[in-house]
Design an enzyme around this catalytic site. Sequence first.
Site, PDB file in Angstrom:
ATOM      1  N   ASP A 142      -4.648   1.855   3.592  1.00 10.50           N
ATOM      2  CA  ASP A 142      -5.373   0.800   4.288  1.00 10.50           C
ATOM      3  C   ASP A 142      -5.193   0.957   5.791  1.00 10.50           C
ATOM      4  O   ASP A 142      -4.088   1.269   6.276  1.00 10.50           O
ATOM      5  CB  ASP A 142      -4.896  -0.578   3.836  1.00 10.50           C
ATOM      6  CG  ASP A 142      -5.492  -0.997   2.498  1.00 10.50           C
ATOM      7  OD1 ASP A 142      -6.253  -0.194   1.903  1.00 10.50           O
ATOM      8  OD2 ASP A 142      -5.196  -2.113   2.043  1.00 10.50           O
ATOM      9  N   ASP A 184      -1.873  -2.342  -4.813  1.00 11.72           N
ATOM     10  CA  ASP A 184      -2.801  -2.760  -3.767  1.00 11.72           C
ATOM     11  C   ASP A 184      -3.560  -1.526  -3.286  1.00 11.72           C
ATOM     12  O   ASP A 184      -4.125  -0.797  -4.090  1.00 11.72           O
ATOM     13  CB  ASP A 184      -2.038  -3.465  -2.646  1.00 11.72           C
ATOM     14  CG  ASP A 184      -2.953  -4.288  -1.746  1.00 11.72           C
ATOM     15  OD1 ASP A 184      -4.140  -4.460  -2.064  1.00 11.72           O
ATOM     16  OD2 ASP A 184      -2.476  -4.755  -0.696  1.00 11.72           O
ATOM     17  N   ARG A 215     -13.858   0.493  -2.823  1.00 13.75           N
ATOM     18  CA  ARG A 215     -13.268   0.643  -1.499  1.00 13.75           C
ATOM     19  C   ARG A 215     -12.991   2.105  -1.169  1.00 13.75           C
ATOM     20  O   ARG A 215     -11.851   2.494  -0.955  1.00 13.75           O
ATOM     21  CB  ARG A 215     -11.981  -0.174  -1.382  1.00 13.75           C
ATOM     22  CG  ARG A 215     -12.154  -1.649  -1.621  1.00 13.75           C
ATOM     23  CD  ARG A 215     -10.848  -2.411  -1.430  1.00 13.75           C
ATOM     24  NE  ARG A 215     -10.993  -3.828  -1.750  1.00 13.75           N
ATOM     25  CZ  ARG A 215     -10.007  -4.720  -1.679  1.00 13.75           C
ATOM     26  NH1 ARG A 215      -8.801  -4.319  -1.313  1.00 13.75           N
ATOM     27  NH2 ARG A 215     -10.232  -5.983  -1.981  1.00 13.75           N
ATOM     28  N   ASP A 224       0.846  -1.183   0.000  1.00 13.52           N
ATOM     29  CA  ASP A 224       0.000   0.000   0.000  1.00 13.52           C
ATOM     30  C   ASP A 224       0.885   1.238   0.000  1.00 13.52           C
ATOM     31  O   ASP A 224       2.005   1.221   0.512  1.00 13.52           O
ATOM     32  CB  ASP A 224      -0.883   0.023   1.251  1.00 13.52           C
ATOM     33  CG  ASP A 224      -1.707  -1.242   1.402  1.00 13.52           C
ATOM     34  OD1 ASP A 224      -2.317  -1.667   0.404  1.00 13.52           O
ATOM     35  OD2 ASP A 224      -1.737  -1.805   2.523  1.00 13.52           O
TER      36      ASP A 224
END
Length: 437
Positions: free
Chosen positions: A261, A257, A314, A218
């Site tokens: 996060d 990715d 997301r 990430d």
Amino acid sequence: MRRGRQRALIVATGLACVMALPPAALAAPALVRPSLERTVLAPDDGWAAADGGTTGGRSADPAHIYTVTTWAEFRTALADAAGSPSVIRVKGTLDALSDAQGTPLTCDDYAADGYSLATYLAAYDPAVWGRENPVSGEQEDLRAASAKNQDAQIKAYVPADTTIVGVGRDARILGGSLQVKDVDNVIIRNLTFEDTFDCFPQWDPTDTELGNWNSEYDNVVLYNATHVWVDHNTFTDGRRPDSEQPYYYGRLYQQHDGELDIVRGSDLITVSWNVFADHDKTMLIGNSDSAAGTDRGKLRVTLHHNQFKNVVERAPRVRFGRVDTYNNHYVVQRSGYGYSFGIGLESQLVAENNAFTMPAGMSAGRILKKWKDSPVTTANNHVNGRHVDLLAVHNAEVPEETLRPDAGWTPTLRTRVDDPRAVPCLVDGAAGAGKLR
């Protein structure tokens, strides 16, 4: 904001829009001023303001204020900062794919002897390997060894009581992955995070019926991190968009990715005035249904005044957490859009006063996505300038994924709530890196 001023924002010219922007949007200096380095999160500004607030490196002494211009200098400063309140000022571009002398490196520099993508593709072609079992054997071992080499180069670990702040308009971390792990009290501001990519994605033939390429890294990951303020940054795939990557075995060779996060027991987080752009798997809050032991009762996150532009999904996807999303602007592209709010296991998402700009003919029923049966609060959200009951539209159009109302809690940690009709103007003008003063 007075009603007359709101009306001016909605119907008036660009001049009225500029007049309504906060001062941070109007100028950015060539150098970071001490006041910016010492800035702390305001009281009541989201979950990171709870339980003592977030101050980062405010109390850093002169010996723990660093200015870095290379990735190697940055990682050295982070290591030296551990144990003391610190400020790390990022100037220019820090290229994580470069050696200690700043010489650019390529994926080939990390490849283990004997590994090649062509050989890997030949070994695990579904016509040869099948789709029943995860890949294993020599080429998978060599891929994993290659990935380990890249991992050691591009990750940077942020210690507690640290402020990381970009200098001026163009501070950038290219290809690097910030790890905010097992620490408390961190501030990250005024940086562009670009193209954190995996040189060695793994093929998983068991991921969906068709298989998938899965990547690591990430741009920023919060892992068991508490009291973190992420503010006025830009996250983007930049030079290497997924749309330009090849397909192998009929599936996209996915090299990115998450952009940000928030996982594994992280708690008390505020994410404000950022731009998340041109990406697929944008933000997870909680990364596994099996993580109740670390995540239940935590993952309290506030997202406000962020721009999500041309992202697929997301934004965020939530498990377990009490997440407050308000005054964000979602700019939805026609091609590839999946959803914005992912409702996962035991999530308690509140989505209020957000603005969505969507292509003509695209239904707002796609904004919500049910992954597991959890309640959600939606109120006063606007799509293309008009109020839309997101929950009612979703339930009417996707009855097989009916969602329940009322997340069961009422957010109180908010410093300002803008009329959603004004949000596109305010956020687009002020969010992202290079907009602080």
